[in-house]
Design a protein around this motif. Structure first.
Motif, short mmCIF file in Angstrom:
data_model
loop_
_atom_site.label_atom_id
_atom_site.label_comp_id
_atom_site.label_asym_id
_atom_site.label_seq_id
_atom_site.Cartn_x
_atom_site.Cartn_y
_atom_site.Cartn_z
N ASP A 182 13.54 5.77 36.77
CA ASP A 182 13.33 4.20 37.23
C ASP A 182 12.79 3.98 35.66
N PHE B 156 24.42 0.42 40.85
CA PHE B 156 23.44 -0.31 39.83
C PHE B 156 22.23 0.17 38.64
N HIS B 157 22.45 1.42 39.26
CA HIS B 157 20.82 1.65 38.60
C HIS B 157 20.90 1.89 36.86
N LYS B 158 20.91 1.77 36.28
CA LYS B 158 20.55 1.88 35.07
C LYS B 158 20.83 2.86 34.11
N ARG C 195 22.78 5.08 35.00
CA ARG C 195 23.73 6.11 35.22
C ARG C 195 24.48 5.41 33.92
N GLU C 196 24.23 4.37 33.22
CA GLU C 196 25.37 4.65 31.71
C GLU C 196 25.31 5.60 31.11
N ASP C 197 24.31 6.15 30.94
CA ASP C 197 23.93 7.52 30.17
C ASP C 197 25.53 8.60 30.49
#
Length: 311
Positions: free
Chosen positions: A186, A263-265, A267-269
């Motif tokens: 987070d 929607f967790h940021k 997960r963009e990695d």
């Protein structure tokens, strides 16, 4: 506290500052691992040019900073965990001079903040006069960034502590942390000196804590949670790499990131670690075949090839 993180956000560092990029890469230690272009033990270089590659840097971090730990408004990179290995080099520092009035105002504000924390987070009514300030950690005059890096073996205990004490932390706009999806991914927590003391008392773990000085490189292994507080105004440049020794940890983190909410940021990695492994093995096998088929280079020669993968 003003801060510029992960710059440039869209274009590559090499396109915007080609000369600076070349100088930075040439100065990297252990270039077999860290060179983002030709490191023979950097799996991030194994993907073919036709592939869409993950952005492993270099990236720049520029921020103000002061030695005093404020508790709120500190120039920090909050506790997080990278999916790959990384090396971070401190390129420039500048001292921030505070007047006596500013120092006095900071002390008064810290007391008010602590009284508010007691009232809102702990439900205790205490006057400002009853509160004592925590002593700041001892820092040298040369150190510019204070690092805390935790062992992988201590992650479970660290997560338990953060979940148990999550209401004692504040996040954006100094609002209390209301919800925790993953205590580390987070990126909502920074452990102050007080929290690090409590963590050791309650769970028996503590981070490696040290100061980074001008020109020094800090290596962060994949899977090791870490946080940073600027003691001076700093310009840092970092680059990610994928070492064969940490493939297993990269795979574990990839699966862990996938289990986060959609929607967790974090997960963009996207690391594409499985593709890196496949192409790395393919290149190693091809070089070995070339070696065996070349009569001028017998298999018993001392030539070194990047056939170096963990189980």
């Amino acid at each position: 506290m003003l801060k510029l993180k992960d710059w440039p956000p869209s274009d590559t560092f090499e396109n915007l500052l080609p000369r600076h990029c070349d100088e930075f890469i040439s100065a990297l230690p252990y270039q077999e691992y860290t060179d983002p272009r030709d490191g023979i033990l950097n799996l991030g270089t194994m993907l073919p040019t036709s592939f869409l590659k993950p952005d492993l840097g270099p990236k720049t971090y520029i921020a103000y900073g002061v030695k005093q730990e404020l508790g709120r408004g500190d120039s920090v990179t909050k506790l997080h965990c990278d999916m790959s290995d990384a090396v971070n080099i401190l390129m420039h520092t500048a001292d921030v001079s505070l007047s006596n009035d500013q120092i006095s105002a900071m002390a008064t504000l810290k007391k008010k903040h602590k009284a508010q924390d007691r009232r809102e987070l702990l439900g205790q009514q205490m006057s400002v006069e009853e509160l004592d300030l925590d002593h700041d950690s001892c820092v040298s005059s040369e150190g510019a960034a204070l690092w805390d890096i935790f062992r992988r073996e201590d992650v479970a205990k660290l997560e338990s502590y953060l979940r148990e004490h999550s209401k004692e932390f504040r996040n954006t706009y100094c609002s209390p942390v209301e919800q925790v999806f993953h205590p580390i991914h987070d990126q909502s927590f920074y452990l102050t000196l007080e929290h690090k003391r409590k963590l050791k008392e309650e769970y028996g773990i503590e981070p490696w804590t040290f100061e980074q000085k001008l020109g020094e490189a800090v290596f962060i292994p994949a899977g090791c949670p870490h946080q940073v507080r600027n003691l001076k105004s700093c310009t840092k440049v970092a680059v990610d790499f994928v070492s064969p020794e940490n493939i297993k940890e990269c795979l574990r983190l990839t699966e862990e990131f996938r289990r986060l909410p959609k929607f967790h940021k974090a997960r963009e990695d996207k690391l594409e670690i499985k593709k890196m492994i496949l192409h790395g093995l393919n290149k190693a096998i091809k070089r070995l075949e070339d070696l065996m088929s070349n009569e001028d280079l017998p298999l018993s020669s001392n030539h070194s090839y990047p056939l170096h993968f963990s189980q």
